[in-house]
Design a protein around this motif. Structure first.
Motif, PDB file in Angstrom:
ATOM      1  N   LYS A 152       0.758  -1.214   0.245  1.00  0.00           N
ATOM      2  CA  LYS A 152       0.378   0.217   0.300  1.00  0.00           C
ATOM      3  C   LYS A 152       0.937   1.219  -0.287  1.00  0.00           C
ATOM      4  CE  LYS A 152      -4.038  -2.209   2.588  1.00  0.00           C
ATOM      5  NZ  LYS A 152      -4.396  -2.772   3.815  1.00  0.00           N
ATOM      6  N   ALA A 153       1.467   1.493   0.797  1.00  0.00           N
ATOM      7  CA  ALA A 153       2.404   1.967   0.675  1.00  0.00           C
ATOM      8  C   ALA A 153       3.981   2.917   0.275  1.00  0.00           C
ATOM      9  CB  ALA A 153       3.077   2.570   2.924  1.00  0.00           C
ATOM     10  N   HIS A 154       4.497   1.693  -0.369  1.00  0.00           N
ATOM     11  CA  HIS A 154       5.460   1.842  -0.951  1.00  0.00           C
ATOM     12  C   HIS A 154       5.790   3.170  -2.205  1.00  0.00           C
ATOM     13  CE1 HIS A 154       8.608   0.041  -3.796  1.00  0.00           C
ATOM     14  NE2 HIS A 154       9.448  -0.544  -3.019  1.00  0.00           N
ATOM     15  N   PRO A 155       6.796   4.159  -2.074  1.00  0.00           N
ATOM     16  CA  PRO A 155       7.455   4.954  -2.719  1.00  0.00           C
ATOM     17  C   PRO A 155       7.397   4.926  -4.080  1.00  0.00           C
ATOM     18  CG  PRO A 155       8.947   4.614  -0.714  1.00  0.00           C
ATOM     19  CD  PRO A 155       8.016   2.587  -1.043  1.00  0.00           C
ATOM     20  N   ASP A 156       7.525   3.815  -5.038  1.00  0.00           N
ATOM     21  CA  ASP A 156       7.103   4.178  -6.400  1.00  0.00           C
ATOM     22  C   ASP A 156       6.443   3.985  -6.017  1.00  0.00           C
ATOM     23  OD1 ASP A 156       9.650   1.001  -6.866  1.00  0.00           O
ATOM     24  OD2 ASP A 156       9.830   3.238  -6.334  1.00  0.00           O
ATOM     25  N   LEU A 157       5.046   3.946  -5.757  1.00  0.00           N
ATOM     26  CA  LEU A 157       3.762   4.213  -5.644  1.00  0.00           C
ATOM     27  C   LEU A 157       3.105   6.029  -5.619  1.00  0.00           C
ATOM     28  CD1 LEU A 157       1.876   1.264  -4.595  1.00  0.00           C
ATOM     29  CD2 LEU A 157       2.106   1.217  -6.781  1.00  0.00           C
ATOM     30  N   ALA A 158       4.099   6.406  -5.391  1.00  0.00           N
ATOM     31  CA  ALA A 158       4.461   7.515  -4.895  1.00  0.00           C
ATOM     32  C   ALA A 158       3.695   8.886  -6.787  1.00  0.00           C
ATOM     33  CB  ALA A 158       5.335   8.766  -4.671  1.00  0.00           C
ATOM     34  N   GLN A 159       2.672   9.934  -6.409  1.00  0.00           N
ATOM     35  CA  GLN A 159       2.845  10.879  -7.753  1.00  0.00           C
ATOM     36  C   GLN A 159       3.672  11.964  -7.812  1.00  0.00           C
ATOM     37  OE1 GLN A 159       0.868   9.089 -10.100  1.00  0.00           O
ATOM     38  NE2 GLN A 159       1.011   7.445  -8.518  1.00  0.00           N
ATOM     39  N   ASP A 160       3.929  12.312  -6.536  1.00  0.00           N
ATOM     40  CA  ASP A 160       5.209  13.445  -6.753  1.00  0.00           C
ATOM     41  C   ASP A 160       6.175  13.259  -6.005  1.00  0.00           C
ATOM     42  OD1 ASP A 160       4.281  14.723  -4.164  1.00  0.00           O
ATOM     43  OD2 ASP A 160       2.475  14.980  -5.403  1.00  0.00           O
ATOM     44  N   ASP A 161       7.119  14.401  -5.649  1.00  0.00           N
ATOM     45  CA  ASP A 161       8.375  14.038  -4.855  1.00  0.00           C
ATOM     46  C   ASP A 161       7.897  13.842  -2.704  1.00  0.00           C
ATOM     47  OD1 ASP A 161      10.632  16.106  -6.627  1.00  0.00           O
ATOM     48  OD2 ASP A 161      10.363  13.755  -6.892  1.00  0.00           O
ATOM     49  N   LYS A 162       6.609  15.462  -2.838  1.00  0.00           N
ATOM     50  CA  LYS A 162       6.836  15.030  -1.419  1.00  0.00           C
ATOM     51  C   LYS A 162       5.996  13.778  -0.851  1.00  0.00           C
ATOM     52  CE  LYS A 162       3.154  17.973   1.036  1.00  0.00           C
ATOM     53  NZ  LYS A 162       2.003  19.453   1.509  1.00  0.00           N
ATOM     54  N   GLU A 163       5.243  13.184  -1.718  1.00  0.00           N
ATOM     55  CA  GLU A 163       4.142  12.445  -1.825  1.00  0.00           C
ATOM     56  C   GLU A 163       5.417  11.258  -1.024  1.00  0.00           C
ATOM     57  OE1 GLU A 163       1.003  11.127  -0.563  1.00  0.00           O
ATOM     58  OE2 GLU A 163       1.575   9.156  -0.673  1.00  0.00           O
ATOM     59  N   ARG A 164       6.631  10.698  -1.944  1.00  0.00           N
ATOM     60  CA  ARG A 164       7.870   9.582  -2.431  1.00  0.00           C
ATOM     61  C   ARG A 164       8.535  10.187  -1.259  1.00  0.00           C
ATOM     62  NH1 ARG A 164      10.980   7.114  -4.807  1.00  0.00           N
ATOM     63  NH2 ARG A 164       9.419   6.393  -6.595  1.00  0.00           N
ATOM     64  N   ALA A 165       8.569  11.363  -0.638  1.00  0.00           N
ATOM     65  CA  ALA A 165       8.916  11.645   1.128  1.00  0.00           C
ATOM     66  C   ALA A 165       8.569  10.708   1.890  1.00  0.00           C
ATOM     67  CB  ALA A 165       9.437  12.665   0.867  1.00  0.00           C
ATOM     68  N   ARG A 166       6.656  11.292   1.472  1.00  0.00           N
ATOM     69  CA  ARG A 166       6.337  10.765   2.810  1.00  0.00           C
ATOM     70  C   ARG A 166       6.434   9.075   3.093  1.00  0.00           C
ATOM     71  NH1 ARG A 166       0.846   8.646   4.267  1.00  0.00           N
ATOM     72  NH2 ARG A 166       0.198   9.022   1.936  1.00  0.00           N
ATOM     73  N   ARG A 167       6.016   8.732   1.937  1.00  0.00           N
ATOM     74  CA  ARG A 167       6.362   6.902   1.850  1.00  0.00           C
ATOM     75  C   ARG A 167       7.492   6.642   2.662  1.00  0.00           C
ATOM     76  NH1 ARG A 167       2.458   4.042  -1.704  1.00  0.00           N
ATOM     77  NH2 ARG A 167       0.278   6.189  -1.730  1.00  0.00           N
ATOM     78  N   ASP A 168       8.429   6.987   1.560  1.00  0.00           N
ATOM     79  CA  ASP A 168      10.156   6.788   1.858  1.00  0.00           C
ATOM     80  C   ASP A 168       9.512   6.992   3.876  1.00  0.00           C
ATOM     81  OD1 ASP A 168      11.944   8.315  -0.405  1.00  0.00           O
ATOM     82  OD2 ASP A 168      10.845   5.684  -0.381  1.00  0.00           O
ATOM     83  N   GLU A 169       9.965   7.660   4.303  1.00  0.00           N
ATOM     84  CA  GLU A 169       9.657   8.107   5.488  1.00  0.00           C
ATOM     85  C   GLU A 169       9.269   6.628   6.445  1.00  0.00           C
ATOM     86  OE1 GLU A 169       8.475   8.542   9.712  1.00  0.00           O
ATOM     87  OE2 GLU A 169       7.333   8.802   8.225  1.00  0.00           O
ATOM     88  N   PHE A 170       7.464   6.678   6.068  1.00  0.00           N
ATOM     89  CA  PHE A 170       6.768   5.493   6.734  1.00  0.00           C
ATOM     90  C   PHE A 170       7.575   4.100   6.512  1.00  0.00           C
ATOM     91  CE2 PHE A 170       2.583   4.367   8.251  1.00  0.00           C
ATOM     92  CZ  PHE A 170       2.587   3.039   7.502  1.00  0.00           C
ATOM     93  N   ILE A 171       8.089   3.724   4.978  1.00  0.00           N
ATOM     94  CA  ILE A 171       8.330   2.157   4.600  1.00  0.00           C
ATOM     95  C   ILE A 171      10.048   2.176   5.177  1.00  0.00           C
ATOM     96  CG2 ILE A 171       9.648   1.163   3.167  1.00  0.00           C
ATOM     97  CD1 ILE A 171       6.541   1.023   3.224  1.00  0.00           C
ATOM     98  N   ALA A 172      10.180   3.055   5.901  1.00  0.00           N
ATOM     99  CA  ALA A 172      11.318   3.094   6.974  1.00  0.00           C
ATOM    100  C   ALA A 172      11.286   2.332   8.372  1.00  0.00           C
ATOM    101  CB  ALA A 172      12.534   4.237   6.810  1.00  0.00           C
ATOM    102  N   ARG A 173      10.218   3.099   8.637  1.00  0.00           N
ATOM    103  CA  ARG A 173       9.675   3.164  10.068  1.00  0.00           C
ATOM    104  C   ARG A 173       9.174   1.371   9.844  1.00  0.00           C
ATOM    105  NH1 ARG A 173       5.374   7.457  11.065  1.00  0.00           N
ATOM    106  NH2 ARG A 173       5.377   6.083  12.294  1.00  0.00           N
ATOM    107  N   ALA A 174       8.506   0.932   8.736  1.00  0.00           N
ATOM    108  CA  ALA A 174       7.847  -0.439   8.833  1.00  0.00           C
ATOM    109  C   ALA A 174       8.801  -1.433   8.558  1.00  0.00           C
ATOM    110  CB  ALA A 174       6.814  -0.530   7.829  1.00  0.00           C
ATOM    111  N   ASN A 175      10.151  -0.809   7.715  1.00  0.00           N
ATOM    112  CA  ASN A 175      11.272  -1.816   7.795  1.00  0.00           C
ATOM    113  C   ASN A 175      11.937  -2.486   9.343  1.00  0.00           C
ATOM    114  OD1 ASN A 175      10.688  -2.447   4.931  1.00  0.00           O
ATOM    115  ND2 ASN A 175      12.542  -0.865   5.062  1.00  0.00           N
ATOM    116  N   ALA A 176      12.108  -1.149  10.057  1.00  0.00           N
ATOM    117  CA  ALA A 176      12.337  -1.358  11.413  1.00  0.00           C
ATOM    118  C   ALA A 176      11.369  -1.950  12.305  1.00  0.00           C
ATOM    119  CB  ALA A 176      12.880   0.178  12.023  1.00  0.00           C
ATOM    120  N   ALA A 177      10.061  -1.768  12.439  1.00  0.00           N
ATOM    121  CA  ALA A 177       9.242  -2.844  13.098  1.00  0.00           C
ATOM    122  C   ALA A 177       9.531  -3.998  12.352  1.00  0.00           C
ATOM    123  CB  ALA A 177       7.956  -2.009  12.238  1.00  0.00           C
TER     124      ALA A 177
END
Length: 274
Positions: A152-177
């Protein structure tokens, strides 16, 4: 031969044909989803290799160290008996391979707190059984939660740089968990993502952009393939592939073999000492 009347409509040549951009767009979407699934598989295996490597070191590391020490002692005993230069050189080489004992500060690093020695350190000093290393392999539910989050949150699904940054930060937290096997946190992240902003619906791209996207996806897949191959062909990955459903049992089997080898070395050393 008859000809159509002047006012009779002539059907267009491309009637019923799909525009090329639509087919290319579907190919990009399919390639994106395939890459996401591949990234999930590679990351899942990486975490399993990392966790298995940690358990392997904790459980079997002392046995490997004991075997190296015994090999050095046996070689030294043989060299002392024969005085042969080759035996002396072999003994020196084996002794050089034995890791030196760590300093006291290294030995008790993170074992001493404000209350003194931790229970594990005290148990070792008193020759009592030490608690088994904590199992850190993610549960099946944690794996399911993690896969759903990445899809659902993969950065490659982002439509702009702002959305990609949000997804990158979220996926980093998911990876750590996921690396910690923290199932409750993965549930919280699932709820957080569900309550977050909904990305705008993707608009059709130009043919040039779609082709460039396909090329990027292909390069990304090649890089991931290299990572996956290195993981699979490494010593830990190779062992893990031998028993993917029960790696803990594999550790027990290796431990049994090492214990037997230690016994054989000790018997050989004792015979040389006679």
């Amino acid at each position: 031969m008859t000809t159509p009347e002047a006012d009779e409509p002539v059907p267009p040549q491309d009637a019923g044909q799909e525009r090329p951009e639509a087919r290319l767009e579907r190919a990009v979407r399919a390639a994106e989803q395939a890459l996401i699934e591949y990234e999930i598989a590679v990351e899942t295996f990486r975490v399993e290799v990392e966790n298995f490597s940690r358990l392997h070191h904790q459980k079997l590391g002392p046995m490997y160290a004991r075997l190296e020490e015994l090999d050095a002692l046996i070689a030294e005993a043989k060299a002392a008996r024969t005085g042969d230069p080759d035996d002396l050189r072999t003994a020196q080489e084996l002794r050089a391979r034995v890791l030196p004992m760590p300093d006291v500060s290294e030995l008790f690093n993170e074992w001493i707190d404000s209350d003194g020695l931790s229970p594990e350190a005290a148990a070792m000093l008193n020759e009592q059984p030490v608690r088994a290393p904590e199992r850190v392999r993610p549960s099946d539910e944690a794996r399911k939660l993690y896969r759903d989050l990445v899809r659902k949150a993969h950065p490659d699904l982002a439509q702009d740089d702002k959305e990609r940054a949000r997804r990158d930060e979220f996926i980093a937290r998911a990876n750590a968990a996921y690396a910690r096997g923290d199932e409750p946190l993965l549930r919280e992240l699932t709820e957080e993502w569900a309550a977050g902003p909904v990305p705008p619906e993707q608009q059709p791209s130009e043919s040039e952009e779609l082709y460039a996207r396909l090329e990027w996806l292909a390069r990304r897949k090649e890089l991931l393939s290299v990572v996956a191959r290195d993981l699979e062909e490494g010593p830990i990955g190779s062992m893990l592939r031998m028993a993917p459903d029960d790696p803990d049992r594999l550790l027990e089997q290796i431990a049994e073999q090492l214990i037997a080898q230690v016994g054989e070395r000790e018997a050989e050393l004792a015979s040389l000492a006679q």
